[in-house]
Design a protein around this motif. Structure first.
Motif: not given
Length: 690
Positions: A427-432
């Motif tokens: 989730k964090l990587t996708d948001e980045f």
């Protein structure tokens, strides 16, 4: 016999001459009949011949009447003269006829010439004016009148000042005066004329003062509309002024040099950059200021520019300053050509890039140092592309995961991330990569190649690399397994110390205070409070021992939340205050784990302690209820003085600890309060979220 023959007035022999004398006169070399010359007209010659013929006829008649030899001889001579005179008369008549024919031809040609002149005068695309010395318009051609918006007859007879601006009238009269004072001398000037509709236009006037056949002074004026040229000149002048301003005040060096390299013109910025005066620069060549190592390449570029192979070129080279030091410059050169297309001179823009070059060298050195640092760094460093594939991995990261570098490159972090921690990481990587966040920090578990589970701290941020389009992710990974354990123990120790032991001591203090207040009025009640204080101290001693044992074991024992809450509310009963109300719905405790029960108890203890110390409440309650199918809600409320939560207040450990404990078990803590309406702490726990 001597006799006189009185001839008429036109007798060429002279009136009263004797005949002999007349005869002798006929032998003279001077002809009897004068030939016409340039001073006599044909009409005069013709009249003279007629007069002579009349005289000859009368002389012949007198000679015919004489019977002597002299008379006959005179008659014969006069007859010959008569014939000569007839021949001359015929020639004169032919000459007169020729002159008359010429006069007709000349008159016809003159008429045709005047017609052509008038047509040329009226239709010539120049304005013609004939002026009197005082500026009166005597004539104007059709074109001139038309350009001014008039008919010729509307201008003739008017002052020429009518077609000039009032502020120019004095100048116009002065110019006319100059022409009349210097006849036959041509004068030129440029001035604005005014049309009938009031619009102005520029004209170039050529004027000359002359005398006509009658001796009258006139001023001839020829005007040419030069408005377009003046506009062009103004545009050119403005362009030149802008160029001059740009040239003089540009923040970069500008130079012109000849095809041979001689500097023709340099601006102040270039002089300042290289440390030369403008005069000194013009005595130098481009070749003299170019570093020998850079000169061959530049000369080749200049040859290509001259040959028309390129329109311009840009390069970076070293230039010599006046102090014989070398600086790096960015050089952009183009070629100016003549109207015929032949090369004329070079134009160059020169910018000092020495600072940038030094920065680039420093950056290059720094990059080499950074590469060594990354490779030997004590923390793991990796770079991931937008597909989460590893592009680089340093030695520390390989040691951290237990995988070799070649096994990691091209793989995603799914290889070594604990399955339970993969979703939040994704989730964090996708948001980045979607631009929602610029970086993130995450604590998660790795599964090493050996199967060992370790805790790591991941700090990720964006980074760019040459030849790699799009954003890349740089992650710094550090093993925090020992730190994680120590931190958890420290936090639990701190929270338990604050929430359990300190709050229990506070409750003991409240019982002792109540015993003290009741000792004078009701010894029995004072004894009860003292007994409760002793019991709480005994429980506190037990809790301390239990706490020490848990520290040694590093774990938590199962607890009875219902009994713990009952003892808690009992501990907060004081003189003048009944114990807090406790309400627990059936079945709700079955939804709570031991760890959650421990944190909920500590939250309730902190909330009741804050209420007793600050709220001035008369009623307090602790309520546990079911929330949805698998969740629960705990509320600790009072009817105290309340406060405004949004106002900035001095914040102690209480609220911070309650929020931290709620977060630890995946619960949401909410504080509601209003002045004089009490305060309520609500903790919502959903098992799916936790």
């Amino acid at each position: 016999m001597l006799a006189a023959y009185p001839f008429g007035p036109g007798n060429p022999f002279g009136i009263g001459y004797p005949i002999r004398q007349a005869a002798d006169a006929s032998d003279m070399e001077q002809p009897m009949i004068r030939q016409s010359d340039s001073e006599l007209s044909a009409a005069t010659d013709f009249q003279l011949l007629l007069t002579q013929l009349t005289g000859l006829r009368r002389a012949m008649e007198q000679a015919a009447e004489s019977d002597d030899e002299l008379g006959r001889s005179l008659y014969s001579a006069l007859h010959h003269r008569m014939q000569d005179c007839d021949e001359q008369l015929a020639r004169v008549i032919g000459h007169v006829e020729h002159n008359l024919l010429q006069q007709e031809t000349i008159a016809s040609a003159l008429h045709e010439s005047e017609h052509r002149y008038r047509s040329l005068y009226d239709n010539n695309p120049s304005m013609y004016f004939t002026l009197s010395p005082d500026g009166l318009i005597l004539s104007v051609n059709n074109y001139g009148a038309e350009q001014l918006g008039y008919l010729p007859q509307h201008l003739i007879g008017r002052s020429v000042l009518a077609v000039f601006r009032p502020e120019d009238h004095e100048t116009v009269l002065a110019q006319i005066g100059v022409c009349t004072e210097s006849l036959d001398k041509l004068f030129e000037w440029e001035i604005q004329k005014i049309r009938k509709d009031g619009t102005a236009f520029w004209v170039k006037e050529r004027a000359q003062g002359i005398l006509d056949r009658t001796g009258r002074t006139l001023v001839l004026v020829v005007c040419e509309d030069v408005t377009a040229r003046r506009v062009t000149e103004d545009i050119v002048r403005e362009s030149e002024e802008r160029w001059k301003t740009l040239f003089e005040h540009a923040g970069v060096g500008i130079a012109q040099w000849s095809l041979g390299g001689q500097f023709l013109c340099v601006n102040p910025c270039l002089c300042k950059t290289l440390g030369f005066t403008s005069t000194a620069m013009q005595s130098l060549t481009f070749q003299e200021l170019t570093h020998p190592d850079d000169l061959p390449v530049n000369l080749r570029y200049l040859d290509e520019l001259t040959a028309g192979m390129v329109a311009s070129f840009s390069t970076e080279q070293r230039c010599r300053r006046s102090d014989d030091t070398w600086i790096w410059v960015s050089l952009t050169v183009s070629l100016a050509r003549t109207a015929s297309g032949a090369p004329a001179y070079f134009i160059a823009v020169v910018e000092d890039v020495s600072e940038r070059k030094r920065a680039e060298d420093a950056l290059r050195a720094s990059e080499l140092l950074l590469q060594r640092f990354v490779s030997e760094a004590p923390v793991g460093l990796v770079i991931l592309d937008s597909q989460r594939r590893l592009l680089t991995a340093n030695k520390a990261f390989c040691r951290l995961t237990g995988h070799a570098e070649q096994d990691l490159l091209g793989r995603t972090y799914d290889l070594y991330t604990h399955p339970d921690d993969l979703a939040p990481n994704l989730k964090l990587t996708d948001e980045f990569y979607r631009g929602i966040r610029e970086d993130y920090t995450l604590e998660k578990r790795y599964i090493r190649k050996t199967g060992q589970v370790i805790w790591v701290s991941v700090k990720a941020t964006g980074v760019g690399l040459p030849n790699h389009p799009g954003p890349l992710l740089l992650a710094a990974v550090q093993d925090i397994t020992d730190q994680k354990r120590a931190t958890e123990e420290r936090e639990r120790f701190s929270q338990d110390l604050h929430d359990n032991i300190l709050q229990s001591l506070y409750a003991v203090g409240m019982q002792l205070e109540a015993s003290k207040l009741a000792s004078g009025k009701s010894p029995r009640r004072a004894k009860i409070h003292a007994s409760q204080a002793i019991d709480q101290l005994n429980r506190l001693v037990s809790e301390v021992r239990h706490f020490i044992a848990l520290l040694n074991r590093g774990g938590s024992a199962k607890m009875d939340l219902r009994e713990a809450l009952r003892q808690l509310v009992s501990a907060f009963s004081t003189a003048g205050h009944r114990p807090p109300e406790l309400e627990i719905e059936d079945g709700v405790l079955d939804l709570i784990t031991t760890e959650q029960a421990e944190q909920l108890l500590n939250i309730a203890r902190e909330a009741l302690s804050n209420s007793v110390r600050h709220a001035k409440a008369t009623h307090r309650s602790v309520r546990l209820s079911q929330l949805g199918a698998s969740g629960m809600r705990m509320q600790v409320c009072d009817d105290g003085i309340g406060f405004v939560p949004k106002l900035k207040r001095k914040q102690g450990h209480g609220l911070v600890n309650m929020a931290a404990r709620a977060k630890k078990i995946g619960a949401r803590l909410r504080l509601t309060s209003k002045p004089d309406q009490g305060t309520c702490i609500t903790v919502d726990l959903s098992q799916t979220e936790s």
